[in-house]
Design an enzyme around this catalytic site. Structure first.
Site, PDB file in Angstrom:
ATOM      1  N   GLU A 116       0.841  -1.196   0.000  1.00 30.07           N
ATOM      2  CA  GLU A 116       0.000   0.000   0.000  1.00 30.07           C
ATOM      3  C   GLU A 116       0.875   1.245   0.000  1.00 30.07           C
ATOM      4  OE1 GLU A 116      -3.091  -0.026   2.899  1.00 30.07           O
ATOM      5  OE2 GLU A 116      -4.042  -1.814   2.081  1.00 30.07           O
ATOM      6  N   HIS A 246      -9.351   9.977   4.466  1.00 29.66           N
ATOM      7  CA  HIS A 246      -9.051   9.014   3.412  1.00 29.66           C
ATOM      8  C   HIS A 246      -9.350   9.666   2.065  1.00 29.66           C
ATOM      9  CE1 HIS A 246      -8.801   5.346   1.082  1.00 29.66           C
ATOM     10  NE2 HIS A 246      -8.325   4.745   2.156  1.00 29.66           N
ATOM     11  N   ARG A 293      -1.412   9.680   2.288  1.00 31.43           N
ATOM     12  CA  ARG A 293      -2.845   9.950   2.175  1.00 31.43           C
ATOM     13  C   ARG A 293      -3.200  11.434   2.216  1.00 31.43           C
ATOM     14  NH1 ARG A 293      -5.423   5.204   6.041  1.00 31.43           N
ATOM     15  NH2 ARG A 293      -5.247   3.524   4.529  1.00 31.43           N
ATOM     16  N   HIS A 354     -11.381   9.761   8.223  1.00 32.71           N
ATOM     17  CA  HIS A 354     -11.094   8.331   8.254  1.00 32.71           C
ATOM     18  C   HIS A 354     -10.485   7.849   9.561  1.00 32.71           C
ATOM     19  CE1 HIS A 354     -10.233   4.379   6.741  1.00 32.71           C
ATOM     20  NE2 HIS A 354      -8.927   4.535   6.810  1.00 32.71           N
ATOM     21  N   ARG A 389      -0.746   8.671   9.749  1.00 29.42           N
ATOM     22  CA  ARG A 389      -0.662   7.220   9.899  1.00 29.42           C
ATOM     23  C   ARG A 389      -0.253   6.533   8.604  1.00 29.42           C
ATOM     24  NH1 ARG A 389      -4.249   2.816   9.045  1.00 29.42           N
ATOM     25  NH2 ARG A 389      -5.772   4.254   8.158  1.00 29.42           N
TER      26      ARG A 389
END
Length: 521
Positions: A116, A246, A293, A354, A389
């Protein structure tokens, strides 16, 4: 008369963090109550987690580097190293060997890995695009099959406040006792009665604050209940300005909760295009769709404004149709239900609140600043995430610190006793029936305020506007709450306003744009 119950440990929340703690405790013979406001224990953020969970064995040091890079160098190096080097053995023992979680494997039975955004190597275990659901289901099965006599699930129960002798003792002298958490008042939604649950130790595993926002990817219970209860009891909150949005939630449907389109879609080659059909991430970051992100989320927001469109699009149509259906069955079916065949056309997406990187401050054993109160998972702040994160660290953190908290409690269980229920005040019921229309409207006002003024981009003027709204909401709700008959939505609204104010205060204090926190002025 207020009923009371006694357990060795009270856990508030049924996601991976709470269940991992419950497993460790039950295995050592401790009695555990696991409380959730939901009618079913499966309704959690864990259940919605699509991407996967990190299995760092063999790539520990590079994981530490990736965590630090994703957070713009703000994560706690100690927390990152603990998770990187100690989580794999916990995962193997609990999820693979005990709970038998069904991670994807190749024909020879070897575990498969995916990659990811911001990861330097494929190290993420997954189950289709419903990894969290599989983990949750298998953990629940493990507990119910093996420890039904030790673990009591209280569904449809809402925690109201943490119990301390300082705040809830029946005599003045109790104010001078050592300040520690003794359990919680818990509201039974069906009987509309309040009980005292006394416990040697209490674990908050209540999740984040995403549901405070108009558009979010969370379960609606992620409204800051644990944060608010901890603050009122005297625990320290930190880093609450770091709300991760997100980049890709499905644009469609009428609910506040938006369906998450996993980062794994971009990890597997999905491309972002704007309303004009142009791929745009190259303008914003050299890693393009695999940028952190916060970068992707703001880029999408900018493209929406620039093209005056409602959304952008995530295109995975260059992949084989059967591969798409097998790799992302949940996403494929959800989009198909809304008229989008993702094997033939791109997915309309927008950013949504998110993940909460901050929370109740803990050490690396899950201990808060209040004795006998632990916090694990998204409600906690270990420093692992810093200002941003890294993808797929959330399930890993919940599992790891749930385990650590359980081990610490086990080592201290014999030193503690359950506090006498007679020395804690009974709950006094309100007499005024609530107007649900008012509660609904206040929730709408709060969500709009958080989205518009304390959202993806913040500024001095926006935060000042939010402060005025919160001051009015807080006054009205607290005035009404004192005499009202309890309902879950009112308990949650009280907590949400209190936590929203804390996010606001943290956002005003921090003038440095970093990680997922961005201020224009």
């Amino acid at each position: 008369m207020t009923l009371s119950y006694e357990f060795d440990v009270l856990i508030l929340g049924t996601g991976i963090a709470g269940l991992s703690a419950a497993a460790g405790l039950a295995e050592k013979g401790l009695s555990v109550a696991v409380v959730t406001r939901e009618k079913e224990p499966t309704v959690t953020n864990t259940n919605w987690a699509q991407g996967g969970i990190i299995y760092a064995k063999g790539s520990e040091e590079s994981l530490v580097e990736d965590i630090m890079k994703a957070s713009s160098g703000t994560s706690s190096l100690e927390a990152a190293r603990v998770v990187a080097y100690e989580s794999s053995s916990i995962l193997e023992d609990l999820l693979i060997h005990k709970a038998n979680s069904n991670f994807e494997r190749d024909e020879s039975g070897e575990l498969l890995f995916t990659k990811e955004a911001a990861h330097s190597t494929p190290r993420i275990l997954y189950r289709g695009d419903y990894t969290g659901k599989d983990i949750q289901d298998t953990l629940l099965s493990y507990l119910k099959t093996n420890f039904a006599d030790k673990v009591t699930f209280l569904t449809g129960h809402t925690a109201i406040d943490l119990l301390t002798a300082l705040h809830h003792g029946v005599t003045i002298q109790q104010r001078y006792e050592e300040n520690k958490v003794l359990g919680a008042y818990v509201f039974n939604q069906e009987t509309r009665s309040v009980s005292k649950i006394l416990a040697k130790f209490t674990i908050l595993a209540t999740g984040g604050v995403g549901a405070l926002y108009l558009h979010h990817t969370n379960a609606e219970g992620a409204r800051g209940d644990g944060h608010a209860m901890a603050k009122r009891a005297g625990a320290i909150l930190t880093d609450l300005e770091f709300i991760q949005f997100h980049p890709t939630s499905f644009y469609g449907g009428a609910t506040h909760r938006r369906f998450l389109v996993s980062e794994a879609v971009r990890g597997e080659g999905g491309m972002l295009i704007n309303a004009e059909g142009k791929r745009f991430m190259g303008k914003y970051h050299p890693d393009m769709e695999l940028a952190p992100r916060d970068v992707v989320a703001r880029a999408i927001a900018d493209e929406i404004i620039e093209t005056q469109a409602d959304c952008v699009y995530l295109d995975i149509t260059h992949k084989d149709a059967d591969w798409i259906k097998n790799r992302f069955p949940t996403i494929y079916n959800h989009c198909l239900e809304h008229g989008i065949d993702i094997s033939k056309e791109p997915i309309p997406v927008v950013p949504a609140a998110h993940y909460t990187c901050g929370g109740v401050k803990t050490d690396l054993k899950g201990r808060t600043s209040l004795k006998n109160l632990y916090a694990v998972g998204e409600v906690a702040c270990t420093g692992l995430h810093g200002a941003n994160r890294l993808a797929s660290t959330s399930l890993l953190e919940g599992m790891t610190f749930g385990h650590f908290a359980a081990m610490d409690i086990i080592s201290n269980a014999d030193k503690e006793s359950i506090y006498s229920s007679d020395r804690i005040k009974n709950w006094i019921d309100g007499t005024v029936e609530v107007d649900t229309a008012l509660i609904h409207q206040d929730w709408q006002t709060l969500k709009q305020t958080m989205w518009n003024y304390v959202g993806l981009t913040r500024s001095k003027d926006r935060l000042s506007r939010a402060e005025a709204m919160f001051n009015e909401l807080s006054y009205e709700i607290n005035r009404f709450y004192k005499d009202a008959c309890l309902v879950d939505s009112l308990i949650g609204l009280r907590n949400a306003v209190e936590v929203g104010q804390q996010v606001l205060i943290a956002s005003r204090r921090n003038t440095q744009s970093i990680g997922c926190f961005y201020r224009k002025s």
